[in-house]
Design an enzyme around this catalytic site. Sequence first.
Site, PDB file in Angstrom:
ATOM      1  N   HIS A   1       0.723  -1.036   0.246  1.00  0.00           N
ATOM      2  CA  HIS A   1      -0.387  -0.142   0.019  1.00  0.00           C
ATOM      3  C   HIS A   1       0.864   1.270  -0.049  1.00  0.00           C
ATOM      4  O   HIS A   1       1.722   1.313   0.680  1.00  0.00           O
ATOM      5  CB  HIS A   1      -1.028  -0.148   1.039  1.00  0.00           C
ATOM      6  CG  HIS A   1      -1.809   1.035   1.072  1.00  0.00           C
ATOM      7  ND1 HIS A   1      -2.901   1.288   0.702  1.00  0.00           N
ATOM      8  CD2 HIS A   1      -2.090   1.890   2.269  1.00  0.00           C
ATOM      9  CE1 HIS A   1      -2.965   2.759   0.671  1.00  0.00           C
ATOM     10  NE2 HIS A   1      -2.715   3.449   1.949  1.00  0.00           N
ATOM     11  N   SER A   2       0.283   2.142  -0.814  1.00  0.00           N
ATOM     12  CA  SER A   2       0.766   3.676  -0.674  1.00  0.00           C
ATOM     13  C   SER A   2       3.034   3.159  -1.229  1.00  0.00           C
ATOM     14  O   SER A   2       3.221   2.152  -2.239  1.00  0.00           O
ATOM     15  CB  SER A   2       1.285   4.298   0.375  1.00  0.00           C
ATOM     16  OG  SER A   2       1.272   5.980  -0.180  1.00  0.00           O
ATOM     17  N   LEU A   3       3.608   3.267  -1.027  1.00  0.00           N
ATOM     18  CA  LEU A   3       4.804   3.529  -0.513  1.00  0.00           C
ATOM     19  C   LEU A   3       4.590   2.249  -1.146  1.00  0.00           C
ATOM     20  O   LEU A   3       6.158   1.510  -1.587  1.00  0.00           O
ATOM     21  CB  LEU A   3       5.953   3.562   0.654  1.00  0.00           C
ATOM     22  CG  LEU A   3       7.395   3.363   0.450  1.00  0.00           C
ATOM     23  CD1 LEU A   3       8.079   4.460   1.407  1.00  0.00           C
ATOM     24  CD2 LEU A   3       7.741   1.699   1.820  1.00  0.00           C
TER      25      LEU A   3
END
Length: 246
Positions: free
Chosen positions: A94-96
Amino acid sequence: MPTQAPTSAWIRRFHPAPAAGRRLVLLPHAGGSASFFFPLSRALAPTVDVLAVQYPGRQDRRGEPCVDDLGTLADLVTAELLPWTDRPLALFGHSLGAVLAYEVARRLEERGTVPLKLYVSGRGEPDGRRGEQVHLLDDDALVKTMTLLAGTELEVPDEELLRLTLPSLRSDHKAIESYRHRPGPPLKTPVVALTGDRDPKVTPEDAGRWSRYTTGAFDLRVFDGGHFYLVRQLDGVADAVRETLV
């Protein structure tokens, strides 16, 4: 699973599922920890053997230096996961964590292991540059930025506790903001992109551009919510994983 499950500061196996035929590795967002994925691990057990990655510099690893280079972090995570590749393995970031999962998938493929699936959540294509410099903000501005991004979906600790996470937040943002995509062949690994329809960082069109990074199948799942849509859409995310993890 391996004859003897590896012990590592990097891996959290909240709900061991030794009889499961598939394994899923969860990679958290900037400033995040393995415990963020405890609910998803619980939702997928015992069908899937779930491993959540704990980066250095947070929670029980707070005394260790953070890793502020995403390539280095990908190398370290890949090395930790190699003992777990005795059965089909997928990656979810998720995200990074999405870009990190992508880089880990590249490294696994280079070593002859093609992941079952790559789930990239809350992040646009790895070659897209946002030009952000969040890691250079002063503490007050960084706290404000993180609180706004969390919105109403992510439970944010009080300001005093939040400030304790600033070193890992700053380091993780430096890692993703200084990341530059390394040219190379597309993945063989099928990709599933997931995003919230009101994510201020990622539009569904942005998420759809992940299709360029694989020669395998591509799927896009859009959920109601913002950057941390998966907190409130836990059941939908778990269903999407179960449907596609084949």
